[in-house]
Design a protein around this motif. Sequence first.
Motif, PDB file in Angstrom:
ATOM      1  N   LEU A 187     -17.824   6.044  -1.640  1.00  0.00           N
ATOM      2  CA  LEU A 187     -16.418   5.633  -1.579  1.00  0.00           C
ATOM      3  C   LEU A 187     -15.599   6.331  -2.663  1.00  0.00           C
ATOM      4  CD1 LEU A 187     -16.769   1.811  -0.825  1.00  0.00           C
ATOM      5  CD2 LEU A 187     -15.988   3.609   0.724  1.00  0.00           C
ATOM      6  N   ASP A 188     -16.200   6.505  -3.846  1.00  0.00           N
ATOM      7  CA  ASP A 188     -15.516   7.244  -4.914  1.00  0.00           C
ATOM      8  C   ASP A 188     -15.262   8.686  -4.486  1.00  0.00           C
ATOM      9  OD1 ASP A 188     -15.458   5.055  -6.578  1.00  0.00           O
ATOM     10  OD2 ASP A 188     -17.253   5.608  -7.706  1.00  0.00           O
ATOM     11  N   GLU A 189     -16.213   9.282  -3.780  1.00  0.00           N
ATOM     12  CA  GLU A 189     -16.058  10.659  -3.333  1.00  0.00           C
ATOM     13  C   GLU A 189     -14.991  10.768  -2.243  1.00  0.00           C
ATOM     14  OE1 GLU A 189     -19.876  12.201  -2.294  1.00  0.00           O
ATOM     15  OE2 GLU A 189     -20.652  12.066  -4.343  1.00  0.00           O
ATOM     16  N   VAL A 190     -14.882   9.732  -1.409  1.00  0.00           N
ATOM     17  CA  VAL A 190     -13.796   9.705  -0.424  1.00  0.00           C
ATOM     18  C   VAL A 190     -12.458   9.677  -1.149  1.00  0.00           C
ATOM     19  CG1 VAL A 190     -12.652   8.332   1.357  1.00  0.00           C
ATOM     20  CG2 VAL A 190     -15.137   8.606   1.411  1.00  0.00           C
ATOM     21  N   GLU A 191     -12.338   8.786  -2.120  1.00  0.00           N
ATOM     22  CA  GLU A 191     -11.084   8.651  -2.872  1.00  0.00           C
ATOM     23  C   GLU A 191     -10.746   9.938  -3.620  1.00  0.00           C
ATOM     24  OE1 GLU A 191      -8.955   5.510  -5.966  1.00  0.00           O
ATOM     25  OE2 GLU A 191     -11.045   5.231  -5.351  1.00  0.00           O
ATOM     26  N   GLY A 196      -6.370  16.383  -2.444  1.00  0.00           N
ATOM     27  CA  GLY A 196      -6.384  17.641  -1.709  1.00  0.00           C
ATOM     28  C   GLY A 196      -6.092  17.468  -0.233  1.00  0.00           C
ATOM     29  N   MET A 197      -6.450  16.310   0.320  1.00  0.00           N
ATOM     30  CA  MET A 197      -6.252  15.997   1.741  1.00  0.00           C
ATOM     31  C   MET A 197      -6.787  17.103   2.650  1.00  0.00           C
ATOM     32  SD  MET A 197      -5.178  12.970   1.980  1.00  0.00           S
ATOM     33  CE  MET A 197      -4.687  12.888   3.696  1.00  0.00           C
ATOM     34  N   ASP A 198      -7.973  17.633   2.280  1.00  0.00           N
ATOM     35  CA  ASP A 198      -8.658  18.593   3.135  1.00  0.00           C
ATOM     36  C   ASP A 198      -9.334  17.791   4.244  1.00  0.00           C
ATOM     37  OD1 ASP A 198     -10.829  20.126   4.269  1.00  0.00           O
ATOM     38  OD2 ASP A 198     -10.608  21.540   2.618  1.00  0.00           O
ATOM     39  N   LYS A 200     -11.376  18.399   6.665  1.00  0.00           N
ATOM     40  CA  LYS A 200     -12.816  18.563   6.896  1.00  0.00           C
ATOM     41  C   LYS A 200     -13.622  17.885   5.790  1.00  0.00           C
ATOM     42  CE  LYS A 200     -16.500  20.086   8.971  1.00  0.00           C
ATOM     43  NZ  LYS A 200     -17.504  19.449   8.089  1.00  0.00           N
ATOM     44  N   ARG A 201     -13.189  18.034   4.531  1.00  0.00           N
ATOM     45  CA  ARG A 201     -13.914  17.409   3.431  1.00  0.00           C
ATOM     46  C   ARG A 201     -13.802  15.887   3.517  1.00  0.00           C
ATOM     47  NH1 ARG A 201     -15.598  20.519  -0.819  1.00  0.00           N
ATOM     48  NH2 ARG A 201     -15.448  18.734  -2.224  1.00  0.00           N
ATOM     49  N   LEU A 202     -12.626  15.395   3.911  1.00  0.00           N
ATOM     50  CA  LEU A 202     -12.456  13.952   4.083  1.00  0.00           C
ATOM     51  C   LEU A 202     -13.362  13.436   5.191  1.00  0.00           C
ATOM     52  CD1 LEU A 202      -8.624  13.320   3.701  1.00  0.00           C
ATOM     53  CD2 LEU A 202     -10.446  12.182   2.419  1.00  0.00           C
ATOM     54  N   GLU A 203     -13.443  14.191   6.280  1.00  0.00           N
ATOM     55  CA  GLU A 203     -14.313  13.792   7.392  1.00  0.00           C
ATOM     56  C   GLU A 203     -15.764  13.701   6.923  1.00  0.00           C
ATOM     57  OE1 GLU A 203     -15.922  16.452  10.842  1.00  0.00           O
ATOM     58  OE2 GLU A 203     -13.959  15.667  11.479  1.00  0.00           O
ATOM     59  N   ASP A 208     -20.327  10.344   5.197  1.00  0.00           N
ATOM     60  CA  ASP A 208     -21.362   9.965   4.226  1.00  0.00           C
ATOM     61  C   ASP A 208     -21.272   8.479   3.889  1.00  0.00           C
ATOM     62  OD1 ASP A 208     -22.194  12.574   4.176  1.00  0.00           O
ATOM     63  OD2 ASP A 208     -21.229  13.080   2.269  1.00  0.00           O
ATOM     64  N   ALA A 209     -20.029   7.979   3.767  1.00  0.00           N
ATOM     65  CA  ALA A 209     -19.845   6.556   3.447  1.00  0.00           C
ATOM     66  C   ALA A 209     -20.345   5.677   4.592  1.00  0.00           C
ATOM     67  CB  ALA A 209     -18.368   6.271   3.153  1.00  0.00           C
ATOM     68  N   LEU A 210     -20.044   6.060   5.812  1.00  0.00           N
ATOM     69  CA  LEU A 210     -20.523   5.300   6.969  1.00  0.00           C
ATOM     70  C   LEU A 210     -22.046   5.323   7.049  1.00  0.00           C
ATOM     71  CD1 LEU A 210     -17.931   6.444   9.672  1.00  0.00           C
ATOM     72  CD2 LEU A 210     -18.153   4.152   8.711  1.00  0.00           C
ATOM     73  N   PHE A 211     -22.633   6.470   6.736  1.00  0.00           N
ATOM     74  CA  PHE A 211     -24.094   6.593   6.744  1.00  0.00           C
ATOM     75  C   PHE A 211     -24.708   5.667   5.702  1.00  0.00           C
ATOM     76  CE2 PHE A 211     -28.210   8.602   5.989  1.00  0.00           C
ATOM     77  CZ  PHE A 211     -28.621   8.930   7.280  1.00  0.00           C
ATOM     78  N   ALA A 212     -24.072   5.595   4.529  1.00  0.00           N
ATOM     79  CA  ALA A 212     -24.582   4.727   3.459  1.00  0.00           C
ATOM     80  C   ALA A 212     -24.469   3.252   3.849  1.00  0.00           C
ATOM     81  CB  ALA A 212     -23.818   4.997   2.167  1.00  0.00           C
ATOM     82  N   ILE A 213     -23.377   2.879   4.506  1.00  0.00           N
ATOM     83  CA  ILE A 213     -23.206   1.491   4.944  1.00  0.00           C
ATOM     84  C   ILE A 213     -24.220   1.148   6.033  1.00  0.00           C
ATOM     85  CG2 ILE A 213     -21.629  -0.088   6.134  1.00  0.00           C
ATOM     86  CD1 ILE A 213     -19.347   1.292   4.597  1.00  0.00           C
TER      87      ILE A 213
END
Length: 272
Positions: A187-191, A196-198, A200-203, A208-213
């Motif tokens: 979640l920190d990495e998402v934030e 930058g609002m890239d 692809k990187r946000l996706e 990754d966050a969904l995978f962790a959940i």
Amino acid sequence: MNTQYGLEQLLYTMQRLRNPQTGCPWDLRQDFASILPHTLEEAYEVADAIERQDWPHLEEELGDLLFQVIFYGQMGAEQGRFDLSSIIHRLVEKLIRRHPHVFPDGTLTSERDPSITPQESEVNIRWDEIKAAEKAAKPAQIERLLDDVPVTLPALTRALKLQKKASSVGFDWPDINGVLDKIREELDEVEAEFEGMDSKRLEDEIGDALFAITNLARHLKVDPEVALRGTNERFYQRFAFVEDAADEAGGFSQLELEHMDAAWDEAKRRGK
């Protein structure tokens, strides 16, 4: 008197639909790849009927799902690959082989001693051993541990199965605290990507966050796909309540966000 149709009539119907001279143009145009999305859709509709306990609808949806298998069998027969009889034969063989606690002599007519009740844990261990032996008996080929997790599964379900496979060889968090820390990290990495609002990187980071959940759900023995479907249904029901409130006010344009929130909270209260 109403005719009671059976499997034989269903096979005949399928053959008629695929008849090159007199069949249905749509059915004749299909192949394995084009039918696949319909198969997945029918499986989801079966799941939906079960979750809603809509038994009459479930009967219909199971028929639609069965038709998908019949369709594949017909196309396989046309190409000389397999047919419904060979599909059924291989299935029965596999079920007998994988259930030695039910068919001790490896034949359909053999029966186990009813006074001996196998433990489920023992059955699961034997099941895995039999599957491993089946895999070893197949022609040698380069195969990764995760190769047999289908890519066509829903994303949450595939994530769960990939994690279970990796866990089976010890690649896993030792306790749930590591999983929770990983979720916070993701979640920190998402934030961190907000500035930058890239896209692809946000996706990637949200994935990754969904995978962790999903990993958290697995550790807590919760099926994430079932959990999310339940949340989707609750959202649908609660938003329907908000929509009713908006209709009474003259439409969404006449309803302030705070009033929508109030209607949402009321829907939650009533749901509980």
